[in-house]
Every structure is written in structure tokens, then in C-alpha cells.
Design a protein around this motif. Sequence first.
Motif, PDB file in Angstrom:
ATOM      1  N   TRP A  55       0.850  -1.177   0.000  1.00 44.64           N
ATOM      2  CA  TRP A  55       0.000   0.000   0.000  1.00 44.64           C
ATOM      3  C   TRP A  55       0.891   1.234   0.000  1.00 44.64           C
ATOM      4  O   TRP A  55       2.086   1.138   0.257  1.00 44.64           O
ATOM      5  N   ARG A  56       0.331   2.390  -0.315  1.00 42.24           N
ATOM      6  CA  ARG A  56       1.065   3.664  -0.380  1.00 42.24           C
ATOM      7  C   ARG A  56       2.067   3.675  -1.524  1.00 42.24           C
ATOM      8  O   ARG A  56       3.057   4.410  -1.464  1.00 42.24           O
ATOM      9  N   THR A  57       1.887   2.853  -2.529  1.00 39.79           N
ATOM     10  CA  THR A  57       2.763   2.839  -3.694  1.00 39.79           C
ATOM     11  C   THR A  57       1.909   2.886  -4.952  1.00 39.79           C
ATOM     12  O   THR A  57       0.770   2.392  -4.974  1.00 39.79           O
ATOM     13  N   ALA A  58       2.469   3.471  -6.027  1.00 41.85           N
ATOM     14  CA  ALA A  58       1.722   3.584  -7.275  1.00 41.85           C
ATOM     15  C   ALA A  58       1.481   2.221  -7.902  1.00 41.85           C
ATOM     16  O   ALA A  58       0.443   1.984  -8.511  1.00 41.85           O
ATOM     17  N   ASN A  59       2.451   1.312  -7.778  1.00 42.82           N
ATOM     18  CA  ASN A  59       2.327  -0.033  -8.306  1.00 42.82           C
ATOM     19  C   ASN A  59       2.391  -1.017  -7.137  1.00 42.82           C
ATOM     20  O   ASN A  59       3.479  -1.351  -6.669  1.00 42.82           O
ATOM     21  N   PRO A  60       1.245  -1.454  -6.631  1.00 42.32           N
ATOM     22  CA  PRO A  60       1.251  -2.234  -5.381  1.00 42.32           C
ATOM     23  C   PRO A  60       1.780  -3.649  -5.517  1.00 42.32           C
ATOM     24  O   PRO A  60       2.210  -4.224  -4.520  1.00 42.32           O
ATOM     25  N   TRP A  61       1.754  -4.235  -6.717  1.00 36.60           N
ATOM     26  CA  TRP A  61       2.118  -5.638  -6.857  1.00 36.60           C
ATOM     27  C   TRP A  61       3.565  -5.786  -7.289  1.00 36.60           C
ATOM     28  O   TRP A  61       4.022  -5.135  -8.225  1.00 36.60           O
ATOM     29  N   ARG A  62       4.281  -6.666  -6.585  1.00 38.04           N
ATOM     30  CA  ARG A  62       5.668  -6.971  -6.921  1.00 38.04           C
ATOM     31  C   ARG A  62       5.869  -8.477  -6.753  1.00 38.04           C
ATOM     32  O   ARG A  62       5.253  -9.100  -5.884  1.00 38.04           O
ATOM     33  N   GLY A  63       6.759  -9.047  -7.568  1.00 43.50           N
ATOM     34  CA  GLY A  63       7.001 -10.473  -7.449  1.00 43.50           C
ATOM     35  C   GLY A  63       8.133 -10.921  -8.336  1.00 43.50           C
ATOM     36  O   GLY A  63       8.605 -10.183  -9.208  1.00 43.50           O
ATOM     37  N   GLY A  64       8.587 -12.143  -8.091  1.00 41.83           N
ATOM     38  CA  GLY A  64       9.681 -12.674  -8.895  1.00 41.83           C
ATOM     39  C   GLY A  64       9.898 -14.145  -8.612  1.00 41.83           C
ATOM     40  O   GLY A  64       9.442 -14.686  -7.598  1.00 41.83           O
ATOM     41  N   VAL A  65      10.597 -14.796  -9.540  1.00 37.91           N
ATOM     42  CA  VAL A  65      10.951 -16.205  -9.405  1.00 37.91           C
ATOM     43  C   VAL A  65      12.429 -16.354  -9.745  1.00 37.91           C
ATOM     44  O   VAL A  65      13.022 -15.536 -10.455  1.00 37.91           O
ATOM     45  N   GLY A  66      13.037 -17.420  -9.229  1.00 30.06           N
ATOM     46  CA  GLY A  66      14.448 -17.677  -9.493  1.00 30.06           C
ATOM     47  C   GLY A  66      14.769 -19.144  -9.371  1.00 30.06           C
ATOM     48  O   GLY A  66      13.972 -19.933  -8.843  1.00 30.06           O
ATOM     49  N   ALA A  67      15.940 -19.501  -9.863  1.00 30.10           N
ATOM     50  CA  ALA A  67      16.408 -20.885  -9.783  1.00 30.10           C
ATOM     51  C   ALA A  67      17.925 -20.871  -9.729  1.00 30.10           C
ATOM     52  O   ALA A  67      18.577 -20.008 -10.336  1.00 30.10           O
ATOM     53  N   THR A  68      18.497 -21.827  -9.012  1.00 32.20           N
ATOM     54  CA  THR A  68      19.948 -21.918  -8.877  1.00 32.20           C
ATOM     55  C   THR A  68      20.361 -23.388  -8.829  1.00 32.20           C
ATOM     56  O   THR A  68      19.593 -24.241  -8.348  1.00 32.20           O
ATOM     57  N   ARG A  69      21.558 -23.684  -9.344  1.00 34.17           N
ATOM     58  CA  ARG A  69      22.101 -25.035  -9.298  1.00 34.17           C
ATOM     59  C   ARG A  69      23.605 -24.945  -9.565  1.00 34.17           C
ATOM     60  O   ARG A  69      24.111 -23.924 -10.035  1.00 34.17           O
ATOM     61  N   TYR A  70      24.299 -26.030  -9.252  1.00 38.41           N
ATOM     62  CA  TYR A  70      25.715 -26.115  -9.564  1.00 38.41           C
ATOM     63  C   TYR A  70      25.884 -26.599 -10.996  1.00 38.41           C
ATOM     64  O   TYR A  70      25.262 -27.584 -11.415  1.00 38.41           O
ATOM     65  N   LEU A  71      26.703 -25.878 -11.757  1.00 40.34           N
ATOM     66  CA  LEU A  71      27.088 -26.258 -13.106  1.00 40.34           C
ATOM     67  C   LEU A  71      28.601 -26.383 -13.140  1.00 40.34           C
ATOM     68  O   LEU A  71      29.311 -25.390 -12.961  1.00 40.34           O
ATOM     69  N   GLY A  72      29.075 -27.604 -13.358  1.00 40.05           N
ATOM     70  CA  GLY A  72      30.519 -27.812 -13.289  1.00 40.05           C
ATOM     71  C   GLY A  72      30.998 -27.560 -11.873  1.00 40.05           C
ATOM     72  O   GLY A  72      30.442 -28.066 -10.901  1.00 40.05           O
ATOM     73  N   SER A  73      32.005 -26.741 -11.730  1.00 39.65           N
ATOM     74  CA  SER A  73      32.525 -26.371 -10.412  1.00 39.65           C
ATOM     75  C   SER A  73      32.063 -24.986  -9.991  1.00 39.65           C
ATOM     76  O   SER A  73      32.696 -24.338  -9.164  1.00 39.65           O
ATOM     77  N   GLY A  74      30.951 -24.522 -10.564  1.00 36.54           N
ATOM     78  CA  GLY A  74      30.444 -23.191 -10.236  1.00 36.54           C
ATOM     79  C   GLY A  74      28.968 -23.202  -9.930  1.00 36.54           C
ATOM     80  O   GLY A  74      28.242 -24.161 -10.221  1.00 36.54           O
ATOM     81  N   LEU A  75      28.474 -22.123  -9.321  1.00 35.11           N
ATOM     82  CA  LEU A  75      27.076 -21.965  -8.949  1.00 35.11           C
ATOM     83  C   LEU A  75      26.419 -20.982  -9.908  1.00 35.11           C
ATOM     84  O   LEU A  75      26.854 -19.836 -10.038  1.00 35.11           O
ATOM     85  N   PHE A  76      25.355 -21.426 -10.587  1.00 31.49           N
ATOM     86  CA  PHE A  76      24.627 -20.604 -11.556  1.00 31.49           C
ATOM     87  C   PHE A  76      23.279 -20.215 -10.972  1.00 31.49           C
ATOM     88  O   PHE A  76      22.560 -21.042 -10.408  1.00 31.49           O
TER      89      PHE A  76
END
Length: 301
Positions: free
Chosen positions: A198-219
Motif C-alpha cells: 500500500w502507499r505505492t503507485a504499483n502495489p504488486w511486486r514479485g519474482g521467481v528464481g532458480a539456482t544449481r551447480y554447473l561444473g565447479s560453479g554456482l549458476f
Amino acid sequence: MRASALLPWLLGLALALETSGSLEVRLEGRYAGGVFALEPVYAGSLLVSEAWGDWLAEAALYPRWNLATQDFDAGISKLELSYGAPAYALGAGASPEPTAVLRLLSLFPLAPPRPDFAPGLWGGWLEVYPDPFTRLRLALRRLRDRPLGLFRADGRLAGVDYQLTALYGPAPSPAALGAGATVRLGPWVVYGEGWRGWRTANPWRGGVGATRYLGSGLFTIEAGYREGGQLATAYTWQASESWTVDASLHSDWALGGVRLAAFAGLLHSSDDGDVTLALGALRLPGAGWRLQPSFGVCVYY
């Protein structure tokens, strides 16, 4: 509270208690429009933890002094006294109030995000543990010189970690409801969060994400909406026992145009300290690219 007024207290705390931390000298450059500026920066960390039975005193401070601009920030992440019992815990002082599930994008930050630490908010909190999988947290904090009430429920249900959050305070403090969840799907960890404010011009906010190890690194990859679309991705590659490569890209369509931020860093670590070489690039709508090279040497104590 002025940050410089804390310096004598912080020095006394470091001498009186067993501490750990780091001292860093960093050179940060700015290049845009044919003009190059170099800013020496002194940074560090001070980590203190002292227990007396069920009582615990903690400090996590990340001071930073920009020699070129003479700006000093005490970097208070935690400065708190707490008491813990099997069924509940309480504390007072300054500490962060994490409400986000996303790791790269910030959809509803309570305090301005910092690159090196989570800022602490002054106030007090109470936690109750009704069962081994549930935590209920009630906090009263100071935000922009106004009180902010927070209620958060964290738990696990049918293999899904969930978080429910309610925020309320007199303007300009926020008033919002939020929910988030995290689940493991094979090699991926998938998560998301949504907010109704509330008190904002655009009240709705959201997001999705995903992570996993690829090789010897984290993506990691994330997409979100906050007054415009956002997309971020990052990869951390452990090249060897002592060498690490970090790369990230963040785009934002919320500023009347496309805002892009890219980063690449090379870190050499040892038991005594780190050496970092990095290059950032920032593109603002109508302003072109600005390069941000940096070089830092950090010593642990």
C-alpha cells in the motif's frame, strides 16, 4: 546517530573482546564521457561474539571510508544483545530483518541494499518456536525515523520452505503483505516471492528464481517485476583452491528505459587475505556506459 561517534566505542570493543575481521585497501575507478576518476577506499570488518549462558552479545561492523569524498560509514549490520531459550528468543539493538527470498533482485527492501553487508535496523524482536519446523517472529524497528512493525512466519510444509511476512508503519514506512517459497527440483533449487503493498503507485511486486551447480560453479537466474521488469543472472566459478571468478548481469526496465549493470571479478584467496581485480559496467537510459574498475587487497586478522 552519527557514525563517527561510534569510533571510540568500536575500538574499545575490539580491544576488550576477542575479535575477527579484515582490513582492506581498495582503489575504485570511474570512467565515463572521457573522464577517469580514481577513489582510494579503506574498508574493513569487525566481528565479535561473546556468550554468558543463555545471553549472547554480537557485533558485525563493516566500516568504509572514501578518501576522495571523505565519506565515512560505520557499516552497522549487527550490534545486538539477545537471550535464547528452547521455546523462544528475544533481542534488542541493531540487526537485519531479511524478508526477501530472491537472492539477486531486491523487490521490497526495508533498508537501502549494500554490496558488502546487510544493513541493521534499530529496535527489538521476539521469536517463538511452536514446533521444530516453524518460527514466528515479531519485531519493532526504526525505519526512516518512524516505527515499523513486522510479523514473519517461517516453516516447512510437504517439502516446501515457506515465508509469510506482514509489515506496517506510519508513512513513509511501508505497509505490505508478502509470501515466498523455496523447493528443490532435482539439481535445481527453485524459489519465488510476491508482495502486495500500500502507499505505492504499483502495489504488486514479485519474482521467481532458480539456482544449481554447473561444473565447479554456482549458476543463478532470476526474473522479477517491480514497477517494471527485471532480469538478473550470476555465475561463481571456483577455478582452483585459491582462485574464484564471479560474473553477473542485471537488467531493469523500471526507469523509463533499459538499465544494464554487468560485473566480472577475479579473486585470489589465502589464509592471510584476498586480492581482488574487478570490472563493472553500468548503462543508464540516455547516458551511455560507465566503466567501474577496482583493485583491492584485504588482510584478515
